[in-house]
Every structure is written in structure tokens, then in C-alpha cells.
Design an enzyme around this catalytic site. Sequence first.
Site, PDB file in Angstrom:
ATOM      1  N   CYS A  84       6.053  14.706 -12.328  1.00 58.80           N
ATOM      2  CA  CYS A  84       7.186  13.795 -12.494  1.00 58.80           C
ATOM      3  C   CYS A  84       8.218  14.429 -13.424  1.00 58.80           C
ATOM      4  CB  CYS A  84       6.687  12.471 -13.077  1.00 58.80           C
ATOM      5  SG  CYS A  84       8.000  11.320 -13.491  1.00 58.80           S
ATOM      6  N   HIS A 141       0.824  -1.215   0.000  1.00 57.33           N
ATOM      7  CA  HIS A 141       0.000   0.000   0.000  1.00 57.33           C
ATOM      8  C   HIS A 141       0.859   1.267   0.000  1.00 57.33           C
ATOM      9  CE1 HIS A 141      -3.593  -2.444   1.766  1.00 57.33           C
ATOM     10  NE2 HIS A 141      -3.462  -2.599   0.477  1.00 57.33           N
ATOM     11  N   ASN A 191      -0.978 -13.126  15.771  1.00 53.20           N
ATOM     12  CA  ASN A 191      -1.965 -12.039  15.848  1.00 53.20           C
ATOM     13  C   ASN A 191      -2.567 -11.978  17.252  1.00 53.20           C
ATOM     14  OD1 ASN A 191      -3.048 -10.196  13.604  1.00 53.20           O
ATOM     15  ND2 ASN A 191      -4.911 -10.662  14.739  1.00 53.20           N
ATOM     16  N   CYS A 243       8.276  11.997 -16.785  1.00 46.85           N
ATOM     17  CA  CYS A 243       7.176  11.823 -17.758  1.00 46.85           C
ATOM     18  C   CYS A 243       6.108  12.905 -17.627  1.00 46.85           C
ATOM     19  CB  CYS A 243       6.563  10.431 -17.604  1.00 46.85           C
ATOM     20  SG  CYS A 243       5.491  10.283 -16.169  1.00 46.85           S
ATOM     21  N   CYS A 272       4.865   8.736  -8.981  1.00 46.68           N
ATOM     22  CA  CYS A 272       4.211   9.269 -10.178  1.00 46.68           C
ATOM     23  C   CYS A 272       3.092   8.308 -10.551  1.00 46.68           C
ATOM     24  CB  CYS A 272       5.220   9.398 -11.322  1.00 46.68           C
ATOM     25  SG  CYS A 272       4.406   9.745 -12.895  1.00 46.68           S
TER      26      CYS A 272
HETATM   27  P1  NAD Z   1      -6.302  -4.080  10.792  1.00 50.45           P
HETATM   28  O1  NAD Z   1      -6.407  -2.855  11.624  1.00 50.45           O
HETATM   29  O2  NAD Z   1      -7.475  -4.443   9.949  1.00 50.45           O
HETATM   30  O3  NAD Z   1      -5.982  -5.346  11.726  1.00 50.45           O
HETATM   31  C1  NAD Z   1      -4.906  -5.367  12.630  1.00 50.45           C
HETATM   32  C2  NAD Z   1      -4.868  -6.720  13.292  1.00 50.45           C
HETATM   33  O4  NAD Z   1      -3.718  -6.791  14.120  1.00 50.45           O
HETATM   34  C3  NAD Z   1      -6.081  -6.976  14.201  1.00 50.45           C
HETATM   35  O5  NAD Z   1      -6.496  -8.317  14.019  1.00 50.45           O
HETATM   36  C4  NAD Z   1      -5.516  -6.744  15.611  1.00 50.45           C
HETATM   37  O6  NAD Z   1      -6.176  -7.506  16.587  1.00 50.45           O
HETATM   38  C5  NAD Z   1      -4.092  -7.182  15.421  1.00 50.45           C
HETATM   39  N1  NAD Z   1      -3.123  -6.561  16.341  1.00 50.45           N
HETATM   40  C6  NAD Z   1      -3.121  -5.302  16.854  1.00 50.45           C
HETATM   41  N2  NAD Z   1      -2.019  -5.086  17.579  1.00 50.45           N
HETATM   42  C7  NAD Z   1      -1.301  -6.247  17.530  1.00 50.45           C
HETATM   43  C8  NAD Z   1      -0.053  -6.653  18.094  1.00 50.45           C
HETATM   44  N3  NAD Z   1       0.703  -5.836  18.829  1.00 50.45           N
HETATM   45  N4  NAD Z   1       0.384  -7.900  17.841  1.00 50.45           N
HETATM   46  C9  NAD Z   1      -0.355  -8.756  17.087  1.00 50.45           C
HETATM   47  N5  NAD Z   1      -1.532  -8.435  16.523  1.00 50.45           N
HETATM   48  C10 NAD Z   1      -2.008  -7.177  16.757  1.00 50.45           C
HETATM   49  O7  NAD Z   1      -4.982  -3.941   9.934  1.00 50.45           O
HETATM   50  P2  NAD Z   1      -4.647  -4.477   8.486  1.00 50.45           P
HETATM   51  O8  NAD Z   1      -5.100  -5.871   8.365  1.00 50.45           O
HETATM   52  O9  NAD Z   1      -3.212  -4.169   8.266  1.00 50.45           O
HETATM   53  O10 NAD Z   1      -5.536  -3.600   7.526  1.00 50.45           O
HETATM   54  C11 NAD Z   1      -5.554  -2.188   7.694  1.00 50.45           C
HETATM   55  C12 NAD Z   1      -5.195  -1.403   6.447  1.00 50.45           C
HETATM   56  O11 NAD Z   1      -4.945  -0.043   6.836  1.00 50.45           O
HETATM   57  C13 NAD Z   1      -3.939  -1.872   5.811  1.00 50.45           C
HETATM   58  O12 NAD Z   1      -4.203  -1.998   4.477  1.00 50.45           O
HETATM   59  C14 NAD Z   1      -2.898  -0.772   6.051  1.00 50.45           C
HETATM   60  O13 NAD Z   1      -2.399  -0.280   4.842  1.00 50.45           O
HETATM   61  C15 NAD Z   1      -3.634   0.378   6.662  1.00 50.45           C
HETATM   62  N6  NAD Z   1      -3.070   0.788   7.981  1.00 50.45           N
HETATM   63  C16 NAD Z   1      -1.726   0.919   8.102  1.00 50.45           C
HETATM   64  C17 NAD Z   1      -1.188   1.297   9.306  1.00 50.45           C
HETATM   65  C18 NAD Z   1       0.308   1.428   9.391  1.00 50.45           C
HETATM   66  O14 NAD Z   1       0.955   1.663   8.378  1.00 50.45           O
HETATM   67  N7  NAD Z   1       0.896   1.243  10.577  1.00 50.45           N
HETATM   68  C19 NAD Z   1      -2.004   1.544  10.413  1.00 50.45           C
HETATM   69  C20 NAD Z   1      -3.391   1.420  10.247  1.00 50.45           C
HETATM   70  C21 NAD Z   1      -3.917   1.032   9.016  1.00 50.45           C
END
Ligand code: NAD
Length: 281
Positions: free
Chosen positions: A160, A125, A245, A163, A133
Amino acid sequence: MQKLIERAARDLLNSKYAVALTGAGISTESGIPDFRGPSGIWTKNPEAETKAYRSYETFLHDPKKWWEERLTGPNLLGDLAGAAPNAGHYALVELEKVGILKCVITQNIDGLHEKAGAAKLLEYHGSVLKLRCVHCTLRFRPGVFDLDKLMAEGKLPPRCPFCQGIVKTDTVAFGESIPQDVADMSLEEAWKCDLMLICGTSAVVYPFANLPRIVRQRKYENQWKTETGLSRAENQSSVTIIEVNAEPTPLTTEGISDYLITGKTGEILPQIVEVVKKLRK
Ligand code: NAD
């Protein structure tokens, strides 16, 4: 729990090509909230999700306005630039250094795997540490453009230099397609791996959530080929899917993963690394 940690360490040691998938959960111990965990941003404020989906539409219709909003408004995830990797990110780097982990594919945009020193990293992501770009997908460090000056002179969006395509943040917006290069490379890793270590993701965001499902499909195909005599068992590599998890996910309940180690990635992953190192001696 200890038994599962030892099992994971043995499975990693027996693997030939291990790949890690990570999600927001691996970064919560660095102070960055996830979306769907108990204290997640969407869990606490469902309206924020609807608003986030509208952002990409603004970019498509009015990239200047979109950039101005980004440069002046608050970031949904807080101060990502100031965040530091935690023990979970470093544990994956350790697994890479000992030659077991071949690639990390992350959904996270926080840049923490890069800061921790991950060598082969696919940021599905995108990353807050880069711009992209939208036409030729070339990535840039933000410092390449003087964004404040462009805004003051009314010259946003940045273009960019190669391009002339419109440049946006590398982070993939809701509704935006995954950049083709990273989508293709991630798919290739899913086809190649014989072990997938899935850390801190609810696995409900697609197409990322397809990657473990593709691996599971390969396992079923291998079993079927062996059972029907289409291929000899020794020609079929086994595939293992491990989840670390805080709670069960659809991958657990649908039987996609072989087993779940319940707990914090910042605590479990370093313990796995410790056992791996002990067993290698
Ligand atoms: P999500 O929020 O949907 O799920 C996170 C999962 O991790 C949950 O099941 C939660 O219970 C678990 N969790 C939380 N803390 C934990 C820990 N310390 N150890 C183990 N498990 C833990 O996240 P996702 O599945 O990554 O989807 C969210 C989307 O949003 C992604 O596509 C991402 O790009 C974006 N996002 C990114 C960030 C970041 O870059 N840090 C933060 C929030 C959301």
C-alpha cells in the site's frame, strides 16, 4: 407467476427504502457459473471447495507465493474481465433510477453491478475490479500496480503506497473476515430498509445470509410491540422480504421471505420493472 410479479411491483412502489441483496444466481445468465446451483462449481466438483479454503492460509503464510499463483494460474470462475451484465443487473439499475431501490448489496465479486451502472453498491465479498490493502482497507484499481513487473523483479506482494500494508485482491477469500467498512454499511442498510429484494442467492454463506434474518427479526419485533401495546401499529413500519430465485432456498423454507418468485432473475426482474413503470403512470 404474473400475480406475484404484480405483487412485487406494488410492494416496491409502497416501500420507502428498498434494498436488493444479490448472489451468484444473478450472474449465471452472464455466463458465470454459481457455486451451488444444479450446474454450480461446488456441485460438479466438491474438491474445488476444499482447495479454495486453503488459498487464504497460503496468503497469510506466504503472500508472495499466493500472488505468483494468482498471476499465473487459472481463475476458478473463468474470464470475469470479459463478462457483461445481463437484464437482471440492468433491471436493478432501473429501480435505482426511479428512486425506489436505495442500495444493492452483492455477494458477487464479478463487478457486473458496477459495470451495469449501480449507483449505491456494497460489494460484500469484494470485487475483481479492485485490490485492497489488508491493513487500512484502501481500495485500488489493479492498474495502479505493475503486477507483472513486481513478479519479474521478485517484489511481490504489492505494498500500500499509504500505509505499506500488504495489498491483496479485494475479493474476500474463504476464511478471511469481511472488511469492516462494508460489513458495517451493509448492516446499516438492513436496519434501515422496509423492503428487501433478494435475487439469486442460496443464502447459506454467512455472515451475508444474516442480513435477511436481521430484517425478519425486526418484523417479528414490530409485530410483538404492536400486539403487546408497547407501540402503536401506525408507528411500526412493515417490512417485506421478496425472493427471486430459480429454486426455493432456506429463506423460503424457514419462512424468512414473504414470498418467492421462482424463475430467472434476467427474466423476472425486468418484468417487475415494467409493471412498476406502468403503475407509476
Ligand atoms: P450459490 O451458488 O450458493 O447460489 C446461487 C443460487 O441462485 C441458487 O439457489 C441457484 O439455484 C440460483 N440461480 C442460479 N441461476 C439463477 C438465475 N438465473 N436466476 C435466479 N436464480 C438463479 O450463490 P451465492 O448464494 O451467491 O453464494 C456463493 C458465494 O460464492 C458468494 O458468496 C459469492 O461471493 C461467490 N460466487 C460469486 C460469483 C460471482 O461473482 N458471479 C459466482 C460464484 C460464486
